[in-house]
Write a protein that holds these residues in place. Structure first.
Motif, PDB file in Angstrom:
ATOM      1  N   ARG A 122      49.289  59.207 -18.432  1.00 30.43           N
ATOM      2  CA  ARG A 122      50.118  60.412 -18.496  1.00 30.43           C
ATOM      3  C   ARG A 122      49.561  61.407 -17.492  1.00 30.43           C
ATOM      4  O   ARG A 122      48.518  61.170 -16.887  1.00 30.43           O
ATOM      5  CB  ARG A 122      50.129  61.041 -19.914  1.00 30.43           C
ATOM      6  N   TYR A 123      50.221  62.534 -17.330  1.00 35.01           N
ATOM      7  CA  TYR A 123      49.716  63.616 -16.494  1.00 35.01           C
ATOM      8  C   TYR A 123      48.795  64.482 -17.352  1.00 35.01           C
ATOM      9  O   TYR A 123      49.114  64.783 -18.500  1.00 35.01           O
ATOM     10  CB  TYR A 123      50.877  64.457 -15.964  1.00 35.01           C
ATOM     11  N   ASP A 124      47.652  64.888 -16.808  1.00 34.46           N
ATOM     12  CA  ASP A 124      46.703  65.709 -17.555  1.00 34.46           C
ATOM     13  C   ASP A 124      46.784  67.145 -17.064  1.00 34.46           C
ATOM     14  O   ASP A 124      46.294  67.476 -15.988  1.00 34.46           O
ATOM     15  CB  ASP A 124      45.288  65.165 -17.384  1.00 34.46           C
ATOM     16  N   HIS A 125      47.407  68.003 -17.875  1.00 33.83           N
ATOM     17  CA  HIS A 125      47.579  69.404 -17.503  1.00 33.83           C
ATOM     18  C   HIS A 125      46.297  70.204 -17.656  1.00 33.83           C
ATOM     19  O   HIS A 125      46.224  71.341 -17.186  1.00 33.83           O
ATOM     20  CB  HIS A 125      48.682  70.040 -18.359  1.00 33.83           C
ATOM     21  N   SER A 126      45.271  69.631 -18.265  1.00 34.32           N
ATOM     22  CA  SER A 126      44.030  70.363 -18.514  1.00 34.32           C
ATOM     23  C   SER A 126      42.973  70.143 -17.438  1.00 34.32           C
ATOM     24  O   SER A 126      41.903  70.755 -17.485  1.00 34.32           O
ATOM     25  CB  SER A 126      43.450  69.957 -19.877  1.00 34.32           C
ATOM     26  N   VAL A 127      43.255  69.265 -16.481  1.00 35.34           N
ATOM     27  CA  VAL A 127      42.290  68.925 -15.427  1.00 35.34           C
ATOM     28  C   VAL A 127      42.935  69.169 -14.065  1.00 35.34           C
ATOM     29  O   VAL A 127      44.103  68.803 -13.858  1.00 35.34           O
ATOM     30  CB  VAL A 127      41.854  67.444 -15.550  1.00 35.34           C
ATOM     31  N   PRO A 128      42.214  69.766 -13.103  1.00 31.95           N
ATOM     32  CA  PRO A 128      42.794  69.930 -11.764  1.00 31.95           C
ATOM     33  C   PRO A 128      43.222  68.584 -11.189  1.00 31.95           C
ATOM     34  O   PRO A 128      42.466  67.602 -11.260  1.00 31.95           O
ATOM     35  CB  PRO A 128      41.642  70.545 -10.958  1.00 31.95           C
ATOM     36  N   LEU A 129      44.409  68.548 -10.634  1.00 33.69           N
ATOM     37  CA  LEU A 129      44.913  67.303 -10.071  1.00 33.69           C
ATOM     38  C   LEU A 129      43.988  66.784  -8.973  1.00 33.69           C
ATOM     39  O   LEU A 129      43.819  65.575  -8.804  1.00 33.69           O
ATOM     40  CB  LEU A 129      46.332  67.513  -9.527  1.00 33.69           C
ATOM     41  N   GLU A 130      43.366  67.700  -8.236  1.00 29.81           N
ATOM     42  CA  GLU A 130      42.441  67.292  -7.173  1.00 29.81           C
ATOM     43  C   GLU A 130      41.287  66.465  -7.750  1.00 29.81           C
ATOM     44  O   GLU A 130      40.880  65.456  -7.157  1.00 29.81           O
ATOM     45  CB  GLU A 130      41.892  68.521  -6.443  1.00 29.81           C
ATOM     46  N   ASP A 156      58.115  66.299  -9.622  1.00 28.50           N
ATOM     47  CA  ASP A 156      57.186  67.245  -8.983  1.00 28.50           C
ATOM     48  C   ASP A 156      55.753  66.753  -9.070  1.00 28.50           C
ATOM     49  O   ASP A 156      54.968  66.919  -8.116  1.00 28.50           O
ATOM     50  CB  ASP A 156      57.309  68.618  -9.637  1.00 28.50           C
ATOM     51  N   GLN A 157      55.381  66.173 -10.191  1.00 28.59           N
ATOM     52  CA  GLN A 157      54.024  65.636 -10.330  1.00 28.59           C
ATOM     53  C   GLN A 157      53.794  64.469  -9.377  1.00 28.59           C
ATOM     54  O   GLN A 157      52.714  64.335  -8.783  1.00 28.59           O
ATOM     55  CB  GLN A 157      53.791  65.216 -11.783  1.00 28.59           C
ATOM     56  N   LEU A 158      54.801  63.617  -9.222  1.00 31.77           N
ATOM     57  CA  LEU A 158      54.687  62.506  -8.273  1.00 31.77           C
ATOM     58  C   LEU A 158      54.471  63.017  -6.854  1.00 31.77           C
ATOM     59  O   LEU A 158      53.619  62.501  -6.121  1.00 31.77           O
ATOM     60  CB  LEU A 158      55.947  61.639  -8.328  1.00 31.77           C
ATOM     61  N   ARG A 159      55.223  64.028  -6.476  1.00 32.65           N
ATOM     62  CA  ARG A 159      55.089  64.571  -5.115  1.00 32.65           C
ATOM     63  C   ARG A 159      53.700  65.169  -4.892  1.00 32.65           C
ATOM     64  O   ARG A 159      53.075  64.949  -3.852  1.00 32.65           O
ATOM     65  CB  ARG A 159      56.173  65.613  -4.850  1.00 32.65           C
ATOM     66  N   ALA A 160      53.217  65.927  -5.866  1.00 34.89           N
ATOM     67  CA  ALA A 160      51.903  66.559  -5.720  1.00 34.89           C
ATOM     68  C   ALA A 160      50.794  65.505  -5.678  1.00 34.89           C
ATOM     69  O   ALA A 160      49.872  65.582  -4.844  1.00 34.89           O
ATOM     70  CB  ALA A 160      51.671  67.529  -6.870  1.00 34.89           C
ATOM     71  N   GLY A 161      50.861  64.524  -6.565  1.00 30.59           N
ATOM     72  CA  GLY A 161      49.851  63.475  -6.585  1.00 30.59           C
ATOM     73  C   GLY A 161      49.879  62.625  -5.334  1.00 30.59           C
ATOM     74  O   GLY A 161      48.829  62.265  -4.782  1.00 30.59           O
TER      75      GLY A 161
END
Length: 332
Positions: A122-130, A156-161
Motif C-alpha cells: 500500500r502507500y505509506d502516508h506516514s513515511v516520506p516517499l523519498e 498521483d502516487q504512481l506519478r510521484a513514485g
C-alpha cells in the motif's frame, strides 16, 4: 499459456499468475496448496505472487517449499511489504528499517536469493516517499530484487513514485490493484497514468472473490466451504457483493459465457485480460481443478458484442469511482 511484458519493462510474465492470499498457510492445508502450485506449473503458469503478511508469513514459506527444485530462472517470484508482521512499531509500513529487514525475512521464507518483483503493498502516508523509494532502490542494488512495484496506489502516487524511481535509476514497473468486471475503479485514472509511465497492472480478484463464478445464487444459502463462509478473513471481502441485485445480474452473464464456450470464471478472467494495460490476472485456488479450469482463460479473445452485452448487464452494479482506490488517503 500466453505471456506478456510487465509494463514497458523487459520482464515477461505469464498472463495468468498464481497468488496465495487467503489460502496457503491458512484456509488450505500445505499438501493441498502444493498440489495447486503443481497444477499451476503444469498449466504453464510461471508467475507466482505472495506477501509477507499473508497467513503471518506462512504463505511465503508454503510457496517457497512448493517451488523448491524448480529452475529459478524459469519462474517469476513476487512478494510485498507494508502491513504489520509483528508487534513492534517498525514491524510495518514503508520506512527504511522495515523494508530492509522485511526483504531478508521474505527471502528466507521463500528459500531464494532474490525476488523478481518487490512491491509496496500500500502507500505509506506516514513515511516520506523519498525514504521509501531510496530503500527500494537499495534492495534492487543489493541484488535482492530485480524490479519494484506497488499495490493499490492512486494515479498521483504512481506519478510521484515513478519520478523518484527514475532519479534513482530503479525499474518501477507495476501496480497491483483489485480489478474485475464488477470493480473497475482503476479505469478512469490509474490505467491512463500507468500507460503514460510504462507501468503494467497485475490485477487481483478478477472473479470478485468468487462472485463472478455464479456459485452464489440470489435468495439461496451460501455454499458450504465457500469464500463467503470463511471465518479466517475471506467472508469479509466477499460480503459487499452478496446482494441480490448483484447476484441476479451475474446469473444473466451465463448465456454469454455459454455462447463463448466458457465458464463464468473463465469469462471473468478473460474480461480483465482484454485490457491491454493488464499484464497478468492473479488467480487463487483451494483445489487443483480450479487452477486447471481458470487457466483456460489464457489467450481468449472476447468479441465486441459480448463485451458490450456484459457492460450493459453489469453497469447498474459495477463500481467505477477512482476515489475508491485503496491507496487514497480518504480510504485509509
Amino acid at each position: 499459456m500466453e505471456f506478456r511484458r510487465l509494463g514497458r519493462s523487459g520482464l515477461t510474465i505469464s498472463e495468468i499468475a498464481y497468488g496465495n492470499w487467503l489460502t496457503h498457510g491458512s484456509q488450505v492445508a500445505e499438501e493441498q496448496a502444493a498440489a495447486c502450485i503443481r497444477a499451476a506449473l503444469d498449466a504453464g503458469i510461471t508467475t507466482f505472487d505472495t506477501a509477507d503478511v499473508y497467513a503471518e508469513g506462512r504463505a511465503e514459506s508454503v510457496l517457497g517449499r512448493a517451488l523448491k527444485g524448480e529452475r529459478r530462472e524459469g519462474i517469476e517470484l513476487f512478494t510485498k511489504v507494508f502491513f504489520p508482521v509483528g508487534p513492534g512499531r517498525n514491524d510495518r509500513g514503508l520506512g527504511r528499517k522495515h523494508i530492509l529487514e522485511a526483504i531478508d525475512n521474505s527471502l528466507r521464507r521463500l528459500g531464494t536469493e532474490y525476488v523478481d518483483l518487490y512491491q509496496a503493498h500500500r502507500y505509506d502516508h506516514s513515511v516520506p516517499l523519498e525514504e521509501t523509494m531510496e530503500a527500494f532502490a537499495d534492495v534492487v542494488r543489493s541484488g535482492k530484487a530485480r524490479y519494484i512495484g506497488v499495490s493499490e496506489w492512486t494515479a498521483d502516487q504512481l506519478r510521484a513514485g515513478h519520478a523518484l524511481a527514475r532519479e534513482l535509476h530503479v525499474p518501477f514497473i507495476s501496480n497491483q490493484p483489485q480489478y474485475s468486471a464488477l470493480w473497475r475503479v482503476i479505469e478512469g485514472e490509474v490505467v491512463p497514468a500507468s500507460e503514460e509511465l510504462g507501468i503494467g497492472q497485475i490485477v487481483w480478484s478478477p472473479i470478485a472473490q468468487g462472485v463472478l463464478t455464479g456459485k452464489y445464487a440470489p435468495g439461496s444459502p451460501l455454499p458450504e466451504g465457500s469464500r463467503a463462509t470463511d471465518t479466517k478473513g475471506g467472508a469479509g471481502f466477499v460480503a459487499r457483493w452478496l446482494r441480490d441485485d448483484v447476484l441476479e445480474r451475474v446469473q444473466r452473464l451465463r448465456p454469454l459465457a455459454d455462447e463463448a464456450g466458457l465458464s463464468l470464471a473463465q469469462l471473468a478472467v478473460a474480461w480483465v485480460l482484454r485490457n491491454q494495460n493488464v499484464s497478468a490476472a492473479i488467480i487463487g485456488a483451494s483445489r487443483p481443478d480450479q487452477v486447471t479450469e481458470n487457466v483456460k482463460a489464457a489467450g481468449v479473445r472476447l468479441d465486441a458484442a459480448l463485451l458490450t452485452a456484459m457492460d450493459e448487464i453489469l453497469a447498474p452494479v459495477a463500481v467505477g469511482d477512482p476515489a475508491l482506490t485503496a491507496g487514497n488517503p480518504a480510504n485509509d
